[in-house]
Design a protein around this motif. Structure first.
Motif, PDB file in Angstrom:
ATOM      1  N   LYS A  42     -53.656  66.219 -29.268  1.00  0.00           N
ATOM      2  CA  LYS A  42     -54.997  66.410 -29.833  1.00  0.00           C
ATOM      3  C   LYS A  42     -55.844  65.154 -29.655  1.00  0.00           C
ATOM      4  CE  LYS A  42     -54.446  70.083 -33.237  1.00  0.00           C
ATOM      5  NZ  LYS A  42     -54.674  70.508 -34.622  1.00  0.00           N
ATOM      6  N   LEU A  43     -55.204  63.977 -29.806  1.00  0.00           N
ATOM      7  CA  LEU A  43     -55.936  62.720 -29.621  1.00  0.00           C
ATOM      8  C   LEU A  43     -56.440  62.600 -28.186  1.00  0.00           C
ATOM      9  CD1 LEU A  43     -56.873  60.000 -30.741  1.00  0.00           C
ATOM     10  CD2 LEU A  43     -54.641  59.057 -30.089  1.00  0.00           C
ATOM     11  N   LEU A  44     -55.571  62.915 -27.212  1.00  0.00           N
ATOM     12  CA  LEU A  44     -55.990  62.857 -25.811  1.00  0.00           C
ATOM     13  C   LEU A  44     -57.110  63.858 -25.521  1.00  0.00           C
ATOM     14  CD1 LEU A  44     -52.596  62.483 -23.913  1.00  0.00           C
ATOM     15  CD2 LEU A  44     -54.446  60.804 -24.014  1.00  0.00           C
ATOM     16  N   ALA A  45     -57.017  65.054 -26.111  1.00  0.00           N
ATOM     17  CA  ALA A  45     -58.056  66.065 -25.905  1.00  0.00           C
ATOM     18  C   ALA A  45     -59.378  65.598 -26.509  1.00  0.00           C
ATOM     19  CB  ALA A  45     -57.621  67.389 -26.519  1.00  0.00           C
ATOM     20  N   GLN A  46     -59.333  64.959 -27.673  1.00  0.00           N
ATOM     21  CA  GLN A  46     -60.559  64.472 -28.308  1.00  0.00           C
ATOM     22  C   GLN A  46     -61.168  63.307 -27.525  1.00  0.00           C
ATOM     23  OE1 GLN A  46     -58.881  63.871 -32.222  1.00  0.00           O
ATOM     24  NE2 GLN A  46     -59.873  65.691 -33.054  1.00  0.00           N
ATOM     25  N   ILE A  47     -60.314  62.452 -26.972  1.00  0.00           N
ATOM     26  CA  ILE A  47     -60.818  61.373 -26.104  1.00  0.00           C
ATOM     27  C   ILE A  47     -61.487  61.957 -24.868  1.00  0.00           C
ATOM     28  CG2 ILE A  47     -60.111  59.431 -24.649  1.00  0.00           C
ATOM     29  CD1 ILE A  47     -57.928  58.821 -26.698  1.00  0.00           C
ATOM     30  N   TRP A  48     -60.894  63.027 -24.356  1.00  0.00           N
ATOM     31  CA  TRP A  48     -61.462  63.726 -23.193  1.00  0.00           C
ATOM     32  C   TRP A  48     -62.871  64.258 -23.526  1.00  0.00           C
ATOM     33  CZ3 TRP A  48     -61.984  65.053 -18.349  1.00  0.00           C
ATOM     34  CH2 TRP A  48     -62.344  66.336 -17.962  1.00  0.00           C
ATOM     35  N   LEU A  49     -63.048  64.799 -24.712  1.00  0.00           N
ATOM     36  CA  LEU A  49     -64.363  65.291 -25.131  1.00  0.00           C
ATOM     37  C   LEU A  49     -65.347  64.137 -25.337  1.00  0.00           C
ATOM     38  CD1 LEU A  49     -63.311  68.065 -27.693  1.00  0.00           C
ATOM     39  CD2 LEU A  49     -64.033  68.362 -25.312  1.00  0.00           C
ATOM     40  N   ILE A  50     -64.863  63.028 -25.905  1.00  0.00           N
ATOM     41  CA  ILE A  50     -65.725  61.854 -26.094  1.00  0.00           C
ATOM     42  C   ILE A  50     -66.185  61.317 -24.751  1.00  0.00           C
ATOM     43  CG2 ILE A  50     -65.755  59.446 -26.882  1.00  0.00           C
ATOM     44  CD1 ILE A  50     -63.844  60.338 -29.152  1.00  0.00           C
ATOM     45  N   GLN A  51     -65.289  61.315 -23.783  1.00  0.00           N
ATOM     46  CA  GLN A  51     -65.661  60.826 -22.452  1.00  0.00           C
ATOM     47  C   GLN A  51     -66.694  61.739 -21.798  1.00  0.00           C
ATOM     48  OE1 GLN A  51     -63.461  58.199 -20.034  1.00  0.00           O
ATOM     49  NE2 GLN A  51     -61.579  59.327 -20.522  1.00  0.00           N
ATOM     50  N   ASN A  52     -66.605  63.030 -22.068  1.00  0.00           N
ATOM     51  CA  ASN A  52     -67.639  63.933 -21.564  1.00  0.00           C
ATOM     52  C   ASN A  52     -68.976  63.655 -22.251  1.00  0.00           C
ATOM     53  OD1 ASN A  52     -66.817  66.374 -19.651  1.00  0.00           O
ATOM     54  ND2 ASN A  52     -65.027  65.835 -20.884  1.00  0.00           N
ATOM     55  N   ALA A  66     -63.919  70.937 -19.071  1.00  0.00           N
ATOM     56  CA  ALA A  66     -63.459  70.493 -20.393  1.00  0.00           C
ATOM     57  C   ALA A  66     -63.229  71.679 -21.314  1.00  0.00           C
ATOM     58  CB  ALA A  66     -64.490  69.537 -21.002  1.00  0.00           C
ATOM     59  N   ALA A  67     -64.206  72.597 -21.344  1.00  0.00           N
ATOM     60  CA  ALA A  67     -64.071  73.765 -22.213  1.00  0.00           C
ATOM     61  C   ALA A  67     -62.909  74.643 -21.769  1.00  0.00           C
ATOM     62  CB  ALA A  67     -65.376  74.567 -22.197  1.00  0.00           C
ATOM     63  N   ALA A  68     -62.761  74.862 -20.445  1.00  0.00           N
ATOM     64  CA  ALA A  68     -61.692  75.730 -19.944  1.00  0.00           C
ATOM     65  C   ALA A  68     -60.312  75.156 -20.266  1.00  0.00           C
ATOM     66  CB  ALA A  68     -61.847  75.917 -18.436  1.00  0.00           C
ATOM     67  N   VAL A  69     -60.154  73.842 -20.089  1.00  0.00           N
ATOM     68  CA  VAL A  69     -58.862  73.208 -20.350  1.00  0.00           C
ATOM     69  C   VAL A  69     -58.527  73.255 -21.838  1.00  0.00           C
ATOM     70  CG1 VAL A  69     -57.635  71.002 -20.301  1.00  0.00           C
ATOM     71  CG2 VAL A  69     -58.932  71.728 -18.315  1.00  0.00           C
ATOM     72  N   VAL A  70     -59.522  72.954 -22.689  1.00  0.00           N
ATOM     73  CA  VAL A  70     -59.288  72.996 -24.137  1.00  0.00           C
ATOM     74  C   VAL A  70     -58.982  74.417 -24.595  1.00  0.00           C
ATOM     75  CG1 VAL A  70     -60.380  72.672 -26.396  1.00  0.00           C
ATOM     76  CG2 VAL A  70     -60.639  70.926 -24.633  1.00  0.00           C
ATOM     77  N   PHE A  71     -59.758  75.387 -24.094  1.00  0.00           N
ATOM     78  CA  PHE A  71     -59.524  76.781 -24.480  1.00  0.00           C
ATOM     79  C   PHE A  71     -58.140  77.258 -24.038  1.00  0.00           C
ATOM     80  CE2 PHE A  71     -64.330  77.682 -24.401  1.00  0.00           C
ATOM     81  CZ  PHE A  71     -64.423  77.428 -25.762  1.00  0.00           C
TER      82      PHE A  71
END
Length: 489
Positions: free
Chosen positions: A305-315, A283-288
């Motif tokens: 950004k919404l998809l990335a934030q959902i990805w973080l919420i799922q983590n 998650a961190a590598a993909v976002v960075f």
């Protein structure tokens, strides 16, 4: 002046720690090193960013004196490594300072003493020759020992030489030699100034937009559009994949988890932790990667950004799943260091996910995330050191309902301060050992309370003999209390 201070502290290192335990000596030595660093720099005012090190220093110093736990000693040492690097270097993150403080132990390119010698040319040449000779002598000695072990004829030829060498060093204490050498390099690393920093994050907390030239404008815009579409596809696919995993986890053991008889809770927990760490790194590598530059400022990137934030919420949901796995494991097998470590990692994960979300919403850089995660980790380990973890583990496991699943062997691996508690509850431990007889698989070492009691008595005798050999420099409240309680038994 720095060399004189260094040599004084090196002598003090010998007086305080040789054949001693840890207690007053460790706290006093750490305090003197810090005060010496400040005195040499004539910098007594608190610098910006220094207060977390100060608070952590005193918290872990209290932990060493009150509990003398392995965690407290470890935390005190790594905080001092980081703090000394902070005092002698620029203002960087905790992670950078700890890395540099540790790396400087193995920095052999600089002079052996922290302050370069300014003597006559002949003295400087001799010093340089000595410094250059260390590594060749170590390599020569290593190969000499290998050839003696592997070639009988070479061994016979060199017997006279090794015999003379052995006679010369017959009364030489190699243990003391390596002890002093370790202290020399650790202390040396505390006082070295850094000209270069191997690990260094970019300055500032925000990403700066990089405008392209007029010739590259159309090309850059097209490349950015392709990168945007690629990122959209990546986050969409990852969200679908993690959604499936989270749905399975939620349906299976969020509500009404029922463990089958053949089920291994140990593998269940370890696999969950491994998945969580791998997912967080991903998650961190993909976002960075995707939000490292101008994609943060791309028009119409709200969907990404919404998809990335959902990805973080799922983590974060995955973290809750691992938290539940840990809870089930503790409910079944009781407390242990490893399970507390998992809970600590989970808290760091959640803080990291929160910081990644701020990075997305405020166009922060990776340095912002690492700086704050490392600062939180420093304060966390200092806070954990204040917890009497060993006593909590013993009391929790003694009162645990599943007496046939408690690791009885673990009682004897804990800090010596819990020995009086164990002696006071031998009847309960006997119940737990007897309950293990009904298990299909016996996985504890002790089969009866007599065998356990003999091991406990041996542990007590070793502790009391060790305490009798140590001076008042090793005094700490936890060992003093245990010594008094055990001596009366």
């Amino acid at each position: 002046m720095r060399n004189a201070t260094f040599l004084f502290l090196w002598l003090l290192y010998y007086l305080l720690f040789w054949e001693e335990g840890t207690g007053i000596n460790l706290v006093l030595f750490g305090l003197l090193v810090s005060l010496s660093s400040k005195a040499l720099q004539k910098q007594w005012k608190l610098r910006q960013g220094e207060w977390p090190y100060i608070l952590s220093f005193f918290a872990t110093a209290y932990a060493v004196m009150a509990y003398n736990s392995a965690l407290g000693i470890f935390a005190f040492c790594i905080i001092n490594f980081s703090y000394q690097s902070f005092l002698w270097g620029p203002k960087l993150s905790v992670l950078e300072h700890f890395s540099h403080g540790f790396i400087r132990i193995f920095n052999f390119q600089k002079a052996l003493l922290p302050e370069p010698a300014y003597g006559p040319p002949s003295g400087r040449r001799a010093f340089a020759v000595l410094r250059l000779s260390i590594l060749p002598l170590v390599i020569f000695g290593l190969f000499f020992a290998l050839f003696r072990a592997g070639n009988p004829m070479f061994k016979e030829w060199t017997n006279d030489f090794t015999g003379l060498f052995t006679q010369l060093f017959e009364d030489f204490s190699w243990g003391l030699f390596w002890f002093m050498l370790l202290g020399f390099f650790i202390l040396r690393s505390f006082f070295l100034r850094n000209k270069s920093w191997p690990l260094s994050f970019q300055p500032g907390d925000f990403i700066q937009r990089k405008p392209g030239s007029k010739k590259q404008k159309s090309f850059s815009s097209l490349a950015l559009k392709r990168e945007y579409r690629m990122a959209l596809l990546v986050f969409l696919s990852l969200n679908i994949l993690l959604l499936i995993v989270n749905v399975i986890d939620i349906r299976w053991y969020w509500f009404g988890f029922d463990m089958p008889s053949y089920f291994s809770l140990k593998e269940f927990l370890h696999e969950g932790v491994a998945y969580l760490i791998a997912s967080l790194i991903l998650a961190a590598a993909v976002v960075f990667y995707f939000f490292r530059r101008n994609l943060n400022f791309y028009p119409g990137n709200k969907s990404l950004k919404l998809l990335a934030q959902i990805w973080l919420i799922q983590n974060a949901v995955l973290s809750i799943s691992v938290l539940l796995r840990t809870k089930y494991y503790i409910d079944f097998h009781g407390l242990a260091y490893g399970r507390i470590l998992v809970l600590s990692i989970l808290s760091i994960v959640l803080v990291g996910l929160f910081l990644l979300n701020r990075k997305l919403s405020e166009a922060r850089n990776y340095s912002y995330v690492f700086r704050h995660v490392s600062l939180y980790s420093l304060l966390l380990i200092a806070g954990l050191s204040l917890w009497d973890m060993d006593s909590t583990i013993v009391r929790h496991n003694l009162s645990h309902g599943r007496i046939n699943e408690i690791d009885v062997d673990n009682y004897l691996r804990l800090n010596s301060r819990v020995l009086p508690i164990i002696y006071a509850n031998l009847d309960r431990i006997e119940e737990q050992i007897n309950a293990h007889q009904s298990n299909d698989v016996r996985w504890i070492q002790y089969y009866d309370i007599e065998e356990f009691s003999r091991a406990l008595d041996t542990r007590k005798e070793v502790f009391l003999k060790g305490e009798a050999k140590q001076s008042s420099w090793s005094w700490n409240w936890a060992d003093a209390k245990s010594r008094k309680s055990l001596a009366s038994l």
